[in-house]
Write an enzyme that holds these catalytic residues in place. Structure first.
Site, PDB file in Angstrom:
ATOM      1  N   ASP A 194      50.744  76.008 -57.059  1.00 11.86           N
ATOM      2  CA  ASP A 194      51.015  77.129 -56.001  1.00 11.86           C
ATOM      3  C   ASP A 194      51.236  76.669 -54.557  1.00 11.86           C
ATOM      4  O   ASP A 194      50.573  75.850 -54.213  1.00 11.86           O
ATOM      5  CB  ASP A 194      49.576  78.103 -55.818  1.00 11.86           C
ATOM      6  CG  ASP A 194      49.201  78.623 -56.781  1.00 11.86           C
ATOM      7  OD1 ASP A 194      49.994  78.861 -58.031  1.00 11.86           O
ATOM      8  OD2 ASP A 194      47.975  79.155 -56.879  1.00 11.86           O
TER       9      ASP A 194
ATOM     10  N   ASP B  82      48.848  89.571 -62.161  1.00 11.76           N
ATOM     11  CA  ASP B  82      47.571  89.006 -61.459  1.00 11.76           C
ATOM     12  C   ASP B  82      46.547  90.358 -61.606  1.00 11.76           C
ATOM     13  O   ASP B  82      46.597  91.223 -60.686  1.00 11.76           O
ATOM     14  CB  ASP B  82      48.257  89.009 -60.164  1.00 11.76           C
ATOM     15  CG  ASP B  82      48.978  87.857 -59.709  1.00 11.76           C
ATOM     16  OD1 ASP B  82      48.754  86.912 -60.375  1.00 11.76           O
ATOM     17  OD2 ASP B  82      50.174  88.130 -59.328  1.00 11.76           O
TER      18      ASP B  82
HETATM   19  O1  1PR Z   1      54.807  88.684 -56.509  1.00 10.29           O
HETATM   20  O2  1PR Z   1      56.851  87.897 -57.782  1.00 10.29           O
HETATM   21  O3  1PR Z   1      56.430  87.155 -55.254  1.00 10.29           O
HETATM   22  O4  1PR Z   1      55.084  86.358 -57.083  1.00 10.29           O
HETATM   23  C1  1PR Z   1      54.312  85.620 -56.459  1.00 10.29           C
HETATM   24  C2  1PR Z   1      53.404  84.685 -57.355  1.00 10.29           C
HETATM   25  O5  1PR Z   1      52.441  83.912 -56.557  1.00 10.29           O
HETATM   26  C3  1PR Z   1      52.744  85.301 -58.395  1.00 10.29           C
HETATM   27  O6  1PR Z   1      53.119  84.709 -59.659  1.00 10.29           O
HETATM   28  C4  1PR Z   1      51.365  85.280 -58.188  1.00 10.29           C
HETATM   29  O7  1PR Z   1      50.550  84.947 -59.087  1.00 10.29           O
HETATM   30  C5  1PR Z   1      51.427  83.949 -57.211  1.00 10.29           C
HETATM   31  N1  1PR Z   1      50.163  84.087 -56.183  1.00 10.29           N
HETATM   32  C6  1PR Z   1      50.234  84.936 -55.262  1.00 10.29           C
HETATM   33  N2  1PR Z   1      49.058  84.721 -54.376  1.00 10.29           N
HETATM   34  C7  1PR Z   1      48.397  83.684 -55.108  1.00 10.29           C
HETATM   35  C8  1PR Z   1      47.256  83.225 -54.450  1.00 10.29           C
HETATM   36  O8  1PR Z   1      46.426  82.276 -55.209  1.00 10.29           O
HETATM   37  N3  1PR Z   1      46.901  83.505 -53.321  1.00 10.29           N
HETATM   38  N4  1PR Z   1      48.701  82.275 -56.890  1.00 10.29           N
HETATM   39  C9  1PR Z   1      49.278  83.341 -56.245  1.00 10.29           C
HETATM   40  C10 1PR Z   1      48.476  82.765 -58.355  1.00 10.29           C
HETATM   41  C11 1PR Z   1      47.273  82.027 -59.935  1.00 10.29           C
HETATM   42  C12 1PR Z   1      47.508  80.858 -60.724  1.00 10.29           C
HETATM   43  C13 1PR Z   1      46.689  79.700 -60.695  1.00 10.29           C
HETATM   44  C14 1PR Z   1      45.682  79.720 -62.080  1.00 10.29           C
HETATM   45  C15 1PR Z   1      44.887  78.716 -62.434  1.00 10.29           C
HETATM   46  N5  1PR Z   1      47.884  81.795 -58.629  1.00 10.29           N
HETATM   47  O9  1PR Z   1      48.763  80.442 -60.944  1.00 10.29           O
HETATM   48  O10 1PR Z   1      47.488  78.717 -60.716  1.00 10.29           O
HETATM   49  O11 1PR Z   1      44.889  80.785 -61.548  1.00 10.29           O
HETATM   50  O12 1PR Z   1      44.086  78.362 -61.389  1.00 10.29           O
HETATM   51  P1  1PR Z   1      42.648  77.506 -61.572  1.00 10.29           P
HETATM   52  O13 1PR Z   1      43.231  76.751 -62.996  1.00 10.29           O
HETATM   53  O14 1PR Z   1      42.451  76.584 -60.530  1.00 10.29           O
HETATM   54  O15 1PR Z   1      41.637  78.390 -61.918  1.00 10.29           O
HETATM   55  P2  1PR Z   1      55.809  87.634 -56.545  1.00 10.29           P
END
Ligand code: 1PR
Length: 525
Positions: A226, A381
């Site tokens: 991320d 999400d």
């Molecule tokens: O909406 O098309 O602009 O895409 C934004 C992207 O950013 C989406 O794919 C969304 O999942 C991601 N995103 C937005 N905010 C966050 C955040 O964390 N605040 N991250 C985020 C999402 C989730 C996973 C993470 C897993 C594994 N991250 O990708 O890596 O949950 O984590 P873990 O193994 O530590 O539990 P758009």
């Protein structure tokens, strides 16, 4: 000097980078005469069958290619380029191929397997060939919905076969002409080795064993980064707890994106995913650092790269309009193999459910049409919403083994946009199944409740979504140990599992995850 046939579709940067990494120089085909005069020609097939053949025809390259192949000059075709050697394909009815080989390319027809085939699979060698010297037992990266078989009269071309429900031709060779369905430039060290054998014209061949074993596709282990800019303006890899990436007010900084991606490649990750988590408010075309991250990563990482965040249409401050296709094209040019769409997928599905028909204009439809379904990942999400009974909601509900705070026994999974900031009247099953209809090729299934908790994947969510689609599903969020990967592959049909925190914090190395899976009999690379 290697000559590359780049006709401007998709990610050809990786092939270019792989050739350079092996110490060769690359020049592009500028006109038809280069096709004939090239010492060694590489034709990386990217895009749909019809779009590739249309480009070749428009640029007057069909006849020179046929001439080159028939005169046995060194030729390497990759993926769709193998398919173009045939007379036509179900993918683009009515479009004539190069017709070097007889027959039509067909779609995988097994109903119980996800299509596209995305992942690492083996090959069975059918004749001695220098191409595979040193690498005939390795798994290689495939990504395709259509496959080839050979007619009896072309059987002397058969080099390798691979099994995915059915047995298909994974490479052909006659003399100096070679074509493969897998992507050597995305197949790690083994792929680079095969490419090197072609580039240096290896002559030594390996003995083939008489025994053919059925090849099996591997479950994939994916490292996710991320990425966002922190308060000092630096682009960092961050990590949230249930999507909250701040600790004592500061954005967590877990390292530099390119360095971390290179580390995961070395450690054996099967794929790397970058999510530009503030892409919903920053515009990627203006976010050059993110493009630079991709460009630099693809110089040293030779497994598939996915990028997500901010893929949607956009009008910049000067009033210039960009389509989602423009944004995706920039990402592909910079080295991405797949793009992932989050928020925009929710809005598109809401539109579709309201109107009951496809618009043909959504980011999913357009990118899938131009680059193929396998290049379009949907990042979901979702967050649990507990209810007392299925009648309490119109959404897809499960009876859960982990009841809600007030003892609620049922829940549905509400989709969110803008990184979990806003919940929509849409559930994960609606989103995933509709995106498949619209042309998506894979689901990246996160879970906000599980993200960063290290408590294991949400099996109930994964099983529910997996049952609703026939495209591959990547399980994500909650991995806290190697055993959690073993569990997710035993208890669900997910094709891949992704983790972030445990890899960034070096709590569980990728090698340990792979070993645990191997010990449990799970097929891995
Ligand atoms: O909406 O098309 O602009 O895409 C934004 C992207 O950013 C989406 O794919 C969304 O999942 C991601 N995103 C937005 N905010 C966050 C955040 O964390 N605040 N991250 C985020 C999402 C989730 C996973 C993470 C897993 C594994 N991250 O990708 O890596 O949950 O984590 P873990 O193994 O530590 O539990 P758009």
């Amino acid at each position: 000097m290697i000559t590359l046939l780049d006709y401007g579709a998709g990610n050809v940067r990786s092939v270019r980078n792989a050739i350079r990494k092996l110490g060769y120089e690359v020049q592009d085909v500028n006109d038809a005469s280069d096709i004939i005069s090239a010492e060694r020609l590489i034709f990386p097939g990217v895009g749909s069958y019809g779009s590739v053949m249309d480009r070749l025809r428009r640029d007057g390259l069909v006849e020179p290619l046929i001439e080159r192949i028939k005169s046995d000059k060194p030729f390497l075709g990759i993926c769709v380029a193998l398919q173009t050697l045939f007379e036509g394909s179900e993918e683009s009815p009515g479009v004539a191929g190069l017709s070097i080989l007889k027959g039509q390319v067909k779609r995988f027809s097994q109903s119980d397997l996800s299509v596209p085939q995305i992942g690492w699979n083996g090959v069975n060698l059918h004749k001695e060939s220098p191409l595979f010297t040193g690498y005939n037992d390795e798994k290689l990266y495939f990504v395709h919905s259509y496959r080839t078989t050979l007619e009896e009269e072309d059987s002397d071309w058969l080099l390798t076969t691979t099994n995915y429900g059915e047995e298909f031709v994974s490479s052909v060779q006659k003399g100096n002409v070679v074509a493969c369905q897998f992507h050597p430039e995305k197949s790690g060290e083994a792929g680079l080795g095969i490419l090197k054998n072609y580039l240096q014209g290896t002559r030594e061949t390996i003995q083939i064993s008489g025994k053919k074993k059925e090849t099996r596709i591997a479950k994939r282990v994916i490292a996710c980064l991320d990425v966002r800019t922190n308060d000092n303006g630096d682009l960092v890899v961050t990590k949230g707890d249930q999507y909250d990436v701040r600790e004592s007010g500061e954005v967590r900084n877990l390292g530099k994106p390119v360095l971390l991606a290179a580390r995961y490649y070395e450690e054996g990750a099967d794929e790397i995913t970058f999510l530009n988590i503030t892409g919903f408010r920053d515009f990627p075309m203006e976010d050059q650092p993110m493009l630079e991250v991709l460009q630099k990563t693809s110089e040293q990482v030779f497994v598939p790269l996915t990028i997500g965040g901010g893929i949607r249409e956009f009008t910049d401050s000067n009033g210039k309009e960009y389509t989602a296709l423009d944004v995706a094209a920039e990402y592909f040019r910079s080295g991405a193999d797949k793009i992932s769409i989050g928020s925009d997928a929710c809005y598109t599905v809401e539109e579709y459910l309201k109107s009951g028909k496809k618009s043909g204009k959504s980011s999913i439809e357009q990118i899938s049409y131009h680059y193929g379904a396998q290049a379009v990942v949907i990042s979901v999400d979702p967050r649990r919403v507990y209810v007392n009974s299925p009648e309490d909601t119109d959404h897809h509900v499960i009876k859960t083994a982990t009841p809600g705070p007030a003892g609620e026994e049922y829940c549905w999974y509400q989709c969110t946009v803008m990184g979990g900031r806003e919940g929509r009247d849409l559930d994960a099953v609606q989103l995933a199944s509709t995106c498949e209809i619209l042309g998506a090729g894979e689901i990246l299934l996160n879970c906000i409740d599980k993200d960063g908790t290290n408590s294991g994947f949400d099996m109930e969510l994964i099983n529910m979504v997996k049952a609703a689609v026939s495209i591959p599903v990547i399980a994500s969020s909650g991995a806290g140990s190697a055993a959690h990967f073993v569990d997710v592959f035993n208890e669900t049909e997910a094709e891949a599992a992704l983790a972030a925190g445990i890899f960034h914090r070096r709590e569980v190395p990728i090698a340990e995850v792979k070993q645990a899976l191997r010990d449990d009999g799970v097929e891995i690379r």
